[in-house]
Design an enzyme around this catalytic site. Sequence first.
Site, PDB file in Angstrom:
ATOM      1  N   GLU A 155      -5.612  -4.928  10.703  1.00  0.00           N
ATOM      2  CA  GLU A 155      -4.587  -3.902  10.890  1.00  0.00           C
ATOM      3  C   GLU A 155      -4.875  -3.111  12.166  1.00  0.00           C
ATOM      4  OE1 GLU A 155      -2.548  -2.636   7.030  1.00  0.00           O
ATOM      5  OE2 GLU A 155      -4.449  -1.563   7.089  1.00  0.00           O
ATOM      6  N   SER A 182       3.164  -2.094  10.474  1.00  0.00           N
ATOM      7  CA  SER A 182       4.611  -2.168  10.703  1.00  0.00           C
ATOM      8  C   SER A 182       5.225  -3.512  10.319  1.00  0.00           C
ATOM      9  CB  SER A 182       4.941  -1.810  12.165  1.00  0.00           C
ATOM     10  OG  SER A 182       4.552  -0.473  12.437  1.00  0.00           O
ATOM     11  N   GLY A 185       4.663   1.397   4.815  1.00  0.00           N
ATOM     12  CA  GLY A 185       5.978   2.023   4.708  1.00  0.00           C
ATOM     13  C   GLY A 185       7.044   1.164   4.034  1.00  0.00           C
ATOM     14  N   GLY A 243       2.262   2.258  10.878  1.00  0.00           N
ATOM     15  CA  GLY A 243       3.222   3.343  10.742  1.00  0.00           C
ATOM     16  C   GLY A 243       3.937   3.709  12.035  1.00  0.00           C
ATOM     17  N   ASN A 275       0.874  -1.180   0.000  1.00  0.00           N
ATOM     18  CA  ASN A 275       0.000   0.000   0.000  1.00  0.00           C
ATOM     19  C   ASN A 275       0.910   1.230   0.000  1.00  0.00           C
ATOM     20  OD1 ASN A 275      -1.776   2.066   0.562  1.00  0.00           O
ATOM     21  ND2 ASN A 275      -2.317   1.348   2.629  1.00  0.00           N
ATOM     22  N   GLU A 297      -6.909   4.711   7.936  1.00  0.00           N
ATOM     23  CA  GLU A 297      -6.611   6.127   7.675  1.00  0.00           C
ATOM     24  C   GLU A 297      -7.804   6.811   7.029  1.00  0.00           C
ATOM     25  OE1 GLU A 297      -2.886   5.508   5.665  1.00  0.00           O
ATOM     26  OE2 GLU A 297      -1.950   5.011   7.583  1.00  0.00           O
ATOM     27  N   LYS A 300       0.163   4.268  -0.315  1.00  0.00           N
ATOM     28  CA  LYS A 300      -0.460   5.463   0.286  1.00  0.00           C
ATOM     29  C   LYS A 300      -0.217   6.689  -0.587  1.00  0.00           C
ATOM     30  CE  LYS A 300      -0.278   3.231   4.745  1.00  0.00           C
ATOM     31  NZ  LYS A 300      -0.197   3.327   6.189  1.00  0.00           N
ATOM     32  N   HIS A 330      -9.689   1.214   4.932  1.00  0.00           N
ATOM     33  CA  HIS A 330      -8.405   1.408   5.610  1.00  0.00           C
ATOM     34  C   HIS A 330      -8.603   2.382   6.779  1.00  0.00           C
ATOM     35  CE1 HIS A 330      -4.319   2.584   6.497  1.00  0.00           C
ATOM     36  NE2 HIS A 330      -3.934   1.492   5.878  1.00  0.00           N
TER      37      HIS A 330
HETATM   38  P1  PGA Z   1       2.621   0.327   7.742  1.00  0.00           P
HETATM   39  O1  PGA Z   1       1.153   0.532   7.117  1.00  0.00           O
HETATM   40  O2  PGA Z   1       3.171  -0.936   7.143  1.00  0.00           O
HETATM   41  O3  PGA Z   1       3.391   1.548   7.310  1.00  0.00           O
HETATM   42  O4  PGA Z   1       2.463   0.225   9.204  1.00  0.00           O
HETATM   43  C1  PGA Z   1       0.292  -0.557   6.918  1.00  0.00           C
HETATM   44  C2  PGA Z   1      -0.996  -0.068   6.310  1.00  0.00           C
HETATM   45  O5  PGA Z   1      -1.467   1.011   6.680  1.00  0.00           O
HETATM   46  O6  PGA Z   1      -1.597  -0.747   5.442  1.00  0.00           O
END
Ligand code: PGA
Length: 259
Positions: A167, A213, A235, A173, A9, A97, A11, A95
Site C-alpha cells: 500500500e 484508492s 474508502g 485515500g 478495511n 495509518e 477504518k 497499516h
Molecule cells: P483507500 O485505503 O482504499 O481508502 O485508499 C486503503 C487502505 O488504507 O487500506
Amino acid sequence: MRTPLVIGNWKMHGTLAEARALAGAIREMIRRPRGVQVVVCPPFTALAAVAEVLAGGPIQLGAQTCHHEPAGAHTGEISAPMLVDVGCRWVLVGHSERRKEIGESDEVISLKLRAALAHGLTPVLCVGETAEERRQGFTFTTVEGQLRAGLAGVAAGELGKVVIAYEPVWAIGTGVNATPGQAGEVHGYLRGLLSELASKEVAQAVRILYGGSVKGENVDALVAEAEIDGALVGGASLNAQGFVAIVRRAARAGAASKE
Ligand code: PGA
C-alpha cells in the site's frame, strides 16, 4: 494457484446499525463467491455485531490491528485471542495509518504478526513507501526493510500463512492509485524477497494484495497483473454495491490473468 483475496478495511467508520447494514448487504449480494475470498475488517466496536450478521456465510471477519500480548495491563488494547473469540480469522498489521499516527515500529509490528500467527489468525502485513521515499528512489529499500522487519522471527515454515499488502502511502485515500505497472514491479520484488526468506514454493503461494484508492474502475487492471493477488480496499469498501463490484471484478480479472 492463488485465489484472489479482497479485504474491506472500514477504518474508523460506522455505528453498530451502519455496520450491521453494510455487512448484511454485502452478505446478501455475495452468497457464493466463486474464485475469490472476501474479508471485512470493521472497527472493534462492531466486530461482534458483524460476526453475527456474517455467521455461517462465506465472508470472513478481520480486525484492523491487535496487541502483541495475549492479555494484561494494556489499557485500550485488544489481543489476538480476543479477536479469535469474537470470530475473527484475519488481522491487519502495520497499516501505514498506524505506523504514522500511533508510531508503530517495525519491531512492534513483527511482535503483532507473530502473536496473530500464534493464535491462528492470518496476519496481513502492510508495507508501502511515502511519496517522498518514492521521489528519492527509496521505494524498494523501504518496502524491503518493512517486509524483512515485519517477518523477522517467523519460521520459514510459517511464512506461507501470511498475506502481504503493498500500500503506497501516497495512494491511500488520495484517489490516486499506483498504476498496475508500478504496483506490479513492487509485488514482483516482494515475491522475490519471500522466495529468499522462505522458498520459491512458499513465495508462489503467498498472496500479495495491492491497496491504495482501489475502486471498481481500476481493480481489473490491477488484479490482471500476474503478481497482484487481490486488493485491500479502504474508502470504497464502505459502500456495499461498490465493494461487491470490486469483489466480482477481482474474481474475473484474477481468473483471466491466470489462464
Ligand atoms: P483507500 O485505503 O482504499 O481508502 O485508499 C486503503 C487502505 O488504507 O487500506
